[in-house]
Design a protein around this motif. Structure first.
Motif, PDB file in Angstrom:
ATOM      1  N   VAL A  14      -2.253  -7.466   4.866  1.00  0.00           N
ATOM      2  CA  VAL A  14      -0.335  -7.536   5.089  1.00  0.00           C
ATOM      3  C   VAL A  14       0.394  -6.711   3.862  1.00  0.00           C
ATOM      4  O   VAL A  14       1.961  -7.008   3.642  1.00  0.00           O
ATOM      5  CB  VAL A  14       0.048  -9.393   4.485  1.00  0.00           C
ATOM      6  CG1 VAL A  14      -1.727  -9.752   3.408  1.00  0.00           C
ATOM      7  CG2 VAL A  14       0.794 -10.505   4.122  1.00  0.00           C
ATOM      8  N   LEU A  15      -0.776  -6.881   2.664  1.00  0.00           N
ATOM      9  CA  LEU A  15      -0.411  -5.576   1.495  1.00  0.00           C
ATOM     10  C   LEU A  15       0.174  -4.493   2.074  1.00  0.00           C
ATOM     11  O   LEU A  15       1.138  -3.694   1.936  1.00  0.00           O
ATOM     12  CB  LEU A  15      -1.540  -5.117   0.570  1.00  0.00           C
ATOM     13  CG  LEU A  15      -1.780  -6.842  -0.401  1.00  0.00           C
ATOM     14  CD1 LEU A  15      -3.100  -6.177  -1.100  1.00  0.00           C
ATOM     15  CD2 LEU A  15      -0.312  -6.844  -1.199  1.00  0.00           C
ATOM     16  N   ARG A  20       5.252  -0.639   3.534  1.00  0.00           N
ATOM     17  CA  ARG A  20       5.227   0.721   4.784  1.00  0.00           C
ATOM     18  C   ARG A  20       6.798   0.100   4.542  1.00  0.00           C
ATOM     19  O   ARG A  20       6.817   1.398   4.955  1.00  0.00           O
ATOM     20  CB  ARG A  20       4.512   0.126   5.666  1.00  0.00           C
ATOM     21  CG  ARG A  20       3.366   0.843   6.064  1.00  0.00           C
ATOM     22  CD  ARG A  20       3.709   0.785   7.389  1.00  0.00           C
ATOM     23  NE  ARG A  20       3.153  -0.409   7.792  1.00  0.00           N
ATOM     24  CZ  ARG A  20       1.806  -1.346   8.875  1.00  0.00           C
ATOM     25  NH1 ARG A  20       0.997  -0.856   8.564  1.00  0.00           N
ATOM     26  NH2 ARG A  20       2.099  -2.450   8.918  1.00  0.00           N
ATOM     27  N   LYS A  21       7.205  -1.081   4.318  1.00  0.00           N
ATOM     28  CA  LYS A  21       8.595  -1.449   4.117  1.00  0.00           C
ATOM     29  C   LYS A  21       8.890  -0.418   2.636  1.00  0.00           C
ATOM     30  O   LYS A  21      10.557  -0.402   2.602  1.00  0.00           O
ATOM     31  CB  LYS A  21       8.857  -2.768   4.212  1.00  0.00           C
ATOM     32  CG  LYS A  21       8.614  -3.704   4.945  1.00  0.00           C
ATOM     33  CD  LYS A  21       9.699  -2.997   6.382  1.00  0.00           C
ATOM     34  CE  LYS A  21       8.667  -4.354   7.107  1.00  0.00           C
ATOM     35  NZ  LYS A  21       9.800  -4.023   8.661  1.00  0.00           N
ATOM     36  N   VAL A  22       8.370  -0.755   2.062  1.00  0.00           N
ATOM     37  CA  VAL A  22       8.686  -0.338   0.315  1.00  0.00           C
ATOM     38  C   VAL A  22       9.292   1.135   0.525  1.00  0.00           C
ATOM     39  O   VAL A  22       9.993   1.925  -0.081  1.00  0.00           O
ATOM     40  CB  VAL A  22       7.732  -0.881  -0.436  1.00  0.00           C
ATOM     41  CG1 VAL A  22       7.848   0.854  -2.205  1.00  0.00           C
ATOM     42  CG2 VAL A  22       7.531  -2.215  -1.293  1.00  0.00           C
ATOM     43  N   GLU A  23       8.204   1.530   1.195  1.00  0.00           N
ATOM     44  CA  GLU A  23       7.855   3.398   1.471  1.00  0.00           C
ATOM     45  C   GLU A  23       9.775   3.862   1.759  1.00  0.00           C
ATOM     46  O   GLU A  23      10.152   5.336   1.929  1.00  0.00           O
ATOM     47  CB  GLU A  23       6.172   4.279   1.948  1.00  0.00           C
ATOM     48  CG  GLU A  23       5.412   3.407   1.689  1.00  0.00           C
ATOM     49  CD  GLU A  23       4.380   4.479   2.126  1.00  0.00           C
ATOM     50  OE1 GLU A  23       4.649   4.979   3.147  1.00  0.00           O
ATOM     51  OE2 GLU A  23       3.055   4.086   1.124  1.00  0.00           O
ATOM     52  N   GLN A  24       9.388   2.841   3.435  1.00  0.00           N
ATOM     53  CA  GLN A  24      10.845   3.760   4.268  1.00  0.00           C
ATOM     54  C   GLN A  24      11.761   3.144   3.060  1.00  0.00           C
ATOM     55  O   GLN A  24      13.636   3.197   3.716  1.00  0.00           O
ATOM     56  CB  GLN A  24      11.023   1.882   5.077  1.00  0.00           C
ATOM     57  CG  GLN A  24       9.684   2.979   6.197  1.00  0.00           C
ATOM     58  CD  GLN A  24       9.203   1.901   7.365  1.00  0.00           C
ATOM     59  OE1 GLN A  24      10.272   0.240   7.401  1.00  0.00           O
ATOM     60  NE2 GLN A  24       8.599   2.014   7.838  1.00  0.00           N
ATOM     61  N   GLY A  37      -0.022  -1.084  -7.427  1.00  0.00           N
ATOM     62  CA  GLY A  37      -0.522   0.670  -7.523  1.00  0.00           C
ATOM     63  C   GLY A  37      -0.977   0.394  -5.653  1.00  0.00           C
ATOM     64  O   GLY A  37      -0.234   0.072  -4.855  1.00  0.00           O
ATOM     65  N   LYS A  38      -1.639   1.423  -5.742  1.00  0.00           N
ATOM     66  CA  LYS A  38      -2.479   1.617  -4.538  1.00  0.00           C
ATOM     67  C   LYS A  38      -2.547   0.710  -3.606  1.00  0.00           C
ATOM     68  O   LYS A  38      -2.955  -0.700  -3.881  1.00  0.00           O
ATOM     69  CB  LYS A  38      -3.479   2.686  -3.895  1.00  0.00           C
ATOM     70  CG  LYS A  38      -2.831   4.144  -4.396  1.00  0.00           C
ATOM     71  CD  LYS A  38      -3.740   4.970  -4.175  1.00  0.00           C
ATOM     72  CE  LYS A  38      -3.468   6.295  -4.779  1.00  0.00           C
ATOM     73  NZ  LYS A  38      -4.553   7.737  -4.385  1.00  0.00           N
ATOM     74  N   THR A  43      -5.934  -4.960  -2.844  1.00  0.00           N
ATOM     75  CA  THR A  43      -6.447  -5.600  -2.511  1.00  0.00           C
ATOM     76  C   THR A  43      -8.117  -5.585  -3.375  1.00  0.00           C
ATOM     77  O   THR A  43      -8.337  -7.111  -3.164  1.00  0.00           O
ATOM     78  CB  THR A  43      -7.378  -4.632  -0.784  1.00  0.00           C
ATOM     79  OG1 THR A  43      -5.940  -4.578   0.056  1.00  0.00           O
ATOM     80  CG2 THR A  43      -7.650  -5.838   0.443  1.00  0.00           C
ATOM     81  N   GLN A  44      -8.639  -4.418  -3.615  1.00  0.00           N
ATOM     82  CA  GLN A  44     -10.107  -4.981  -4.821  1.00  0.00           C
ATOM     83  C   GLN A  44      -9.581  -6.062  -5.407  1.00  0.00           C
ATOM     84  O   GLN A  44     -10.691  -6.817  -5.751  1.00  0.00           O
ATOM     85  CB  GLN A  44     -10.129  -3.408  -5.018  1.00  0.00           C
ATOM     86  CG  GLN A  44     -10.736  -2.533  -4.091  1.00  0.00           C
ATOM     87  CD  GLN A  44     -11.021  -1.158  -4.319  1.00  0.00           C
ATOM     88  OE1 GLN A  44     -11.141  -1.117  -5.648  1.00  0.00           O
ATOM     89  NE2 GLN A  44     -12.019  -1.042  -3.632  1.00  0.00           N
TER      90      GLN A  44
END
Length: 348
Positions: A14-15, A20-24, A37-38, A43-44
């Motif tokens: 889900v993250l 991906r939407k942010v990158e687009q 961040g990444k 996730t961690q």
């Protein structure tokens, strides 16, 4: 506004979708309380708290809040609305991240939260759909959004064919329809249980509560109107007790006395109705004296007997009539004898 809730097992998926939407260039982060961040690092961080509940399968809470096409909110307003939503849903001490998307015609946000709190407690998902719907209605009012009607809850029970026929015969609207309108008006104008009962009484509607003997909880509700009893749920889903208390202020301990008093009044009305019906049945069962209902043969006019004789078939009409009972009997008898002869002639 429409809220779509999903519970999942994997934070990464889900993250990654939102990143991906942010990158687009069609999404951005509104607010978060984790280190942004990444995707792998975020996730961690979610999973560190998740380990406090190692046996929990679905720790991911994902909700999208969607505005109607004509409604608009600033980033600050949308952030405030999103925080109000997750806190009232029980996420007041949890990790979260909030994204705003611009890839659709309607404005909407996505919130990802950890169901495991920092303390290790778990956010309950019991009746989360119902809780979410009530909360959304409140937030619509708070933020000046279009009020969307809950179709499932406002669907009334349809009028039956028999009720429609009776309405045509009597020229009066069906009792079920009248009761539905009275209930809707009463619920909308009642702040608490006492007002609800009082206003029903003013409209000559007698409520009767189903109270559990072991727990004292109200498990259902029925209404008597014009000597007809309807279960609340049979009038429409929104008239069941569980949905009525979503619209009025009800407390079990505080309202116990007024509910029991109302039930005692309803029982008195039931017993009075039974006595009236029993007395009516007894009076119907009484027979009149024979002298009043017996009609003597001598009282029949002679013209009646003469008319009967004159209407009898004449001899030639009897013979010519193919439907003569005597002829049919003879013909049937002869057919039966022929069948008997045929059976005797068969070899077995």
């Amino acid at each position: 506004m429409i809220a779509k809730q999903i519970k999942g097992k994997d934070f990464y998926g889900v993250l990654a979708y939102n990143e991906r939407k942010v990158e687009q260039g069609i999404a951005y982060v509104l607010d978060t309380n984790i280190s942004y961040g990444k995707t792998v690092d975020m996730t961690q961080e979610f999973n560190i708290i998740r380990q406090l509940r190692p046996r929990l399968g679905k720790a991911v809470y994902h909700v999208s809040l969607n505005l109607p096409y004509e409604d608009k909110l600033s980033d600050k307003q949308f952030t405030s609305l999103g925080m109000d939503y997750i806190k009232d849903m029980g996420f007041d001490d949890n990790q979260y991240i909030m994204y705003r998307h611009g890839d659709q015609e309607h404005e909407h946000i996505h919130i990802i939260a950890n169901r495991v709190k920092f303390s290790g407690e778990l956010v309950s998902d019991s009746k989360d759909y119902e809780r979410s719907e009530r909360l959304v209605r409140k937030l619509e009012s708070k933020y000046g959004l279009s009020q969307l009607e809950d179709i499932k809850l406002t669907r009334k029970a349809t009028i039956t064919h028999k009720e429609i026929q009776k309405a045509f015969r009597t020229g009066e609207p069906p009792i079920r329809l009248i009761l539905q309108n009275h209930l809707e008006s009463t619920i909308s104008n009642s702040k608490n249980t006492t007002e609800f009962i009082s206003k029903l009484s003013a409209k000559k509607i007698s409520p009767k509560f189903n109270v559990s003997k072991s727990t004292g909880r109200v498990t259902g509700l029925s209404f008597r109107y014009k000597d007809i009893i309807y279960k609340g749920s049979s009038l429409g889903r929104q008239y069941s007790w569980n949905n009525i208390i979503k619209r009025i202020d009800y407390e079990q301990d505080r309202d116990r006395t007024i509910i029991l008093e109302t039930n005692n009044t309803a029982r008195g009305a039931d017993s009075a109705t039974k006595k009236n019906s029993n007395s009516a049945t007894t009076s119907k069962g009484k027979t009149k004296p024979i002298s009043e209902r017996h009609i003597k043969a001598t009282e029949q006019p002679k013209s009646y007997l003469e008319k009967t004789q004159s209407e009898e078939l004449k001899p030639h009409q009897i013979e010519d009539n193919p439907w003569n009972a005597f002829k049919l009997e003879i013909e049937n008898d002869s057919r039966f004898k022929k069948r008997k002869r045929k059976r005797k002639g068969r070899k077995w």
